[in-house]
Design an enzyme around this catalytic site. Sequence first.
Site, PDB file in Angstrom:
ATOM      1  CE  LYS A   1      -4.455  -1.526   1.651  1.00 39.26           C
ATOM      2  NZ  LYS A   1      -4.272  -2.963   1.937  1.00 39.26           N
TER       3      LYS A   1
ATOM      4  CD  GLU B   1     -10.512   4.897   1.877  1.00 40.91           C
ATOM      5  OE1 GLU B   1     -10.295   6.091   1.586  1.00 40.91           O
ATOM      6  OE2 GLU B   1      -9.956   3.949   1.286  1.00 40.91           O
TER       7      GLU B   1
ATOM      8  CB  SER C   1      -0.132  -8.136  -1.415  1.00 47.07           C
ATOM      9  OG  SER C   1      -0.941  -8.971  -0.609  1.00 47.07           O
TER      10      SER C   1
END
Length: 411
Positions: free
Chosen positions: A100, A122, A389
């Site tokens: 991310k 968010e 990931s």
Amino acid sequence: MVQRPRMATTIPSVPDATGHFGQFGGMFVPETLMTPLLDLEKAYIEARQDPAFQAELDDLLKNYVGRETPLYFAERWTEQLGGAKIYLKREDLLHTGAHKINNALGQIILAKRLGKTRIIAETGAGQHGVATATVCARFGMECVVYMGQVDMERQALNVARMRLMGAEVRAVTAGQATLKEAVSEAMRDWVATVENTHYIIGSALGAHPFPMMVRDFHRVTGVEARQQILEKEGRLPDLLVACVGGGSNAIGLFHPFLNDENVRMVGVEAGGDGIVPERHAARFQGGKLGVLQGTKTWLLADDDGQINLTHSVSAGLDYAAIGPEHAFLADLGRVEYTYATDDDALSAFKEVSQTEGILPALESSHAMAYVSKIAGSLPKDSIIIANMSGRGDKDVAQAAKYLLGEDLGTL
Ligand SMILES: *Cc1c(COP(=O)(O)O)cnc(C)c1O
């Protein structure tokens, strides 16, 4: 899994001028956000052609985030499954523990360029909130993260991480008090503050230009993997595998290979307890075409168009809508989509932990579950690249509960 015909022509360059990926995507937002979104698109297109922007991003990706990540040959796991050679793209080794940060960093550099001084985001499980709080601290920007009250209680550790880095975490108590409501609150904030505020969306979702921008900031994963496999094996892989929540880590790995006809790609959604309404988050298993969070895509809703509850053991895959580019790639037949259940993911978590000494994130474990299922049936000279990931440190309490029967509380 549905086997679709292999495409014969090259993939059109998407999105088009109106932000559509075929019939998907677009800009379904309140009028007040149209101009800001068009300004953002323009600024982004300029930035991506600007060598100074790229140089700042590349420098921080290398020295702050820890790129490039290794492409690791999982030798023992390969041996155990007895088929294709398995390589893991190690996004779990990045700063903050998951992919991310690639996107959060790209967007904050863009926000700085736009003269913004305040960032909102968010977050569901808190991973995107942590990545955003991290880059805000690094750039000295004010940071407000919207998070459902229920999620804040479940993810107390991530709430503390964000606060320790100086972010304000605002509890959202409406409705189910989880991610969907947090998104609505963040949108409400943005409508009122867009003058000085940039909204860092956490996946390849939302109104145009977000799905395109988020994809581009994650493409580095696939660009590196492509070069690394050519160095190690002298050829392209046969199969790419990634888990799909909103779809950012998957599109990042897949995108640079889309026109390589012989590279098969599989996206793995969250099958939860199985394909029963409200007990999974596999949008391609009975999802409906609709609009959520500014974009037209497949989503889980009832016959009245009300968004369904979803469930997954992995918070990062637990969302009702899929990124519009994945909807498009499924339509084209270029990428296949399947799902792994909670149980499949947990057993893959254990398998990878014990054969490779790598604790995968529960999200990534869904991709690993598909690898575990398929690798043994493929020839020994075939090659799989699976996207790791994120790391499983954040999931230790949950994994210990399921796999060891130990209650560590909410870590
Ligand atoms: C958030 C998250 C995901 C899911 O998001 P995508 O946008 O689909 O990539 C997957 N893996 C990890 C480790 C995550 O934190």
